[in-house]
Scaffold this motif. Sequence first.
Motif, PDB file in Angstrom:
ATOM      1  N   TYR A 201      12.157  99.207  86.710  1.00 49.74           N
ATOM      2  CA  TYR A 201      10.852  99.842  86.503  1.00 49.74           C
ATOM      3  C   TYR A 201      10.772 100.217  85.027  1.00 49.74           C
ATOM      4  N   ALA A 202      10.465  99.209  84.194  1.00 49.21           N
ATOM      5  CA  ALA A 202      10.596  99.341  82.740  1.00 49.21           C
ATOM      6  C   ALA A 202       9.725 100.444  82.160  1.00 49.21           C
ATOM      7  N   SER A 203       8.584 100.717  82.800  1.00 45.37           N
ATOM      8  CA  SER A 203       7.656 101.702  82.240  1.00 45.37           C
ATOM      9  C   SER A 203       8.238 103.103  82.194  1.00 45.37           C
ATOM     10  N   ALA A 204       9.297 103.344  82.969  1.00 46.99           N
ATOM     11  CA  ALA A 204       9.926 104.671  82.948  1.00 46.99           C
ATOM     12  C   ALA A 204      10.841 104.866  81.743  1.00 46.99           C
TER      13      ALA A 204
ATOM     14  N   PRO B 214      13.875  88.347  82.374  1.00 41.29           N
ATOM     15  CA  PRO B 214      14.266  89.734  82.145  1.00 41.29           C
ATOM     16  C   PRO B 214      14.901  89.892  80.772  1.00 41.29           C
ATOM     17  N   GLU B 215      14.602  90.989  80.115  1.00 48.11           N
ATOM     18  CA  GLU B 215      15.162  91.257  78.794  1.00 48.11           C
ATOM     19  C   GLU B 215      15.650  92.705  78.775  1.00 48.11           C
ATOM     20  N   ARG B 216      16.952  92.858  78.703  1.00 47.88           N
ATOM     21  CA  ARG B 216      17.551  94.188  78.780  1.00 47.88           C
ATOM     22  C   ARG B 216      17.375  94.947  77.471  1.00 47.88           C
ATOM     23  N   GLY B 217      16.928  96.171  77.593  1.00 46.18           N
ATOM     24  CA  GLY B 217      16.879  97.074  76.455  1.00 46.18           C
ATOM     25  C   GLY B 217      17.814  98.248  76.697  1.00 46.18           C
ATOM     26  N   GLN B 218      18.462  98.690  75.664  1.00 47.23           N
ATOM     27  CA  GLN B 218      19.308  99.890  75.762  1.00 47.23           C
ATOM     28  C   GLN B 218      19.070 100.746  74.538  1.00 47.23           C
TER      29      GLN B 218
ATOM     30  N   ASN C 161      18.075  87.984  79.801  1.00 51.37           N
ATOM     31  CA  ASN C 161      18.783  87.614  81.029  1.00 51.37           C
ATOM     32  C   ASN C 161      20.059  88.419  81.270  1.00 51.37           C
ATOM     33  N   ASN C 162      20.136  89.599  80.666  1.00 42.65           N
ATOM     34  CA  ASN C 162      21.245  90.524  80.929  1.00 42.65           C
ATOM     35  C   ASN C 162      20.706  91.624  81.836  1.00 42.65           C
TER      36      ASN C 162
ATOM     37  N   ILE D 245      19.641 105.177  77.641  1.00 38.78           N
ATOM     38  CA  ILE D 245      18.478 104.663  78.362  1.00 38.78           C
ATOM     39  C   ILE D 245      18.639 103.160  78.525  1.00 38.78           C
ATOM     40  N   ILE D 246      18.499 102.680  79.753  1.00 35.84           N
ATOM     41  CA  ILE D 246      18.561 101.238  80.017  1.00 35.84           C
ATOM     42  C   ILE D 246      17.330 100.842  80.820  1.00 35.84           C
ATOM     43  N   GLY D 247      16.652  99.793  80.383  1.00 35.03           N
ATOM     44  CA  GLY D 247      15.507  99.281  81.118  1.00 35.03           C
ATOM     45  C   GLY D 247      15.425  97.773  80.976  1.00 35.03           C
ATOM     46  N   ILE D 248      14.967  97.109  82.026  1.00 36.53           N
ATOM     47  CA  ILE D 248      14.816  95.657  82.010  1.00 36.53           C
ATOM     48  C   ILE D 248      13.347  95.333  81.726  1.00 36.53           C
TER      49      ILE D 248
END
Length: 354
Positions: free
Chosen positions: A58-61, A213-217, A258-259, A296-299
């Motif tokens: 739920y990337a918006s969070a 999917p693109e992982r952000g941290q 793709n992580n 913080i981690i979001g896809i």
Amino acid sequence: MGECDQSLHTSPVPFSQRPIIILGAGIIGCATARQLLLNGFRVVVVAEFLPGDQNIFYASAWAGATWHAAGGISPEDRYLQAVTHRHLFRMAQESPESGVCLVDAREYLEEAPSENSSIWGKTVVSNFRELEPGEYPPNFDCGWSYQTLVTDPTRHMPYLRKQITALGGQFIRKRVESLQELYAMFPESNVFINASGLGSKTLTDVQDDKCFPERGQNVFYRTDKCRQMYFRNGKEYTYIIPRPLSEGVVLGGVKQPNNLSPEVDMDVARDEIARAHRLAPEIVPADPPEESLSYIIGIRPSRQGGFRLDSEQLGQRTILSAYGFGGGGYAFSYGIAEALLTMLEKCERENVIL
């Protein structure tokens, strides 16, 4: 025949009373629901994740959620961002509970801006000026200062949920495997908005292979120095996004296609802190105390070639698609909502003007 099937004129339920069904309750789906409700439409939002959830998908969070002019986009897409700024600016002035704040920003460029750079944003933001040599570090080509908007997702998504509900909108928590499943749930409706983000890759009757999917941290650093934003554009892309209402700053960024790992990568975290320190040592120390840090981690729901925004006719139904915004969902949100409203009004006109 227009874009919307005229056989629907025979329905016993007038067009404006048939609920508009939105699939997805991220920032795009919720911003759209609010705009449609404010314009008198009935709205039902169906989603696996709802505002307040903290799933990494739920990337918006988890978004950085700053308004920053994107480079390399079309004039039409620039205008979508400009419309978003207009809406967010008003919220910052009139609705503190929205989590939107006006902050000062400095942007440093490693190279001179290209022809299609983000400098177009100077027509939208407040107090834009080009910095003089000496006002930015000597290892940069140039710099800008301006005021821009930041949105705290931990406040904005619950705010939208409350507004949507107060305006008569409904939320249904449900994972659907296809748009056809939605059609069966709402046989009375004929307009469906696909704002499912990454879900559009797996919906059986969409299967958009451009989605990925693109992982952000990011690192959240608690500090009272949380009114100044910094961007570094270039090979060492770095941002420091203030969160005045949460008393801290978000440090980033990184993109990992793709992580899907939910685990914090401490090498990434340490690198983000080091980059932020190089960019703004007066805000971020080289070695901040561990108790001041969280992660913080979001896809992100990204899409090759950019987001999809269009309308198509499938029999008696009109399907509006709006997904694939990656890390730009908040910067495009209300402009996308207005674009979808325009599409919907065109459909309404074709159904009511005989």
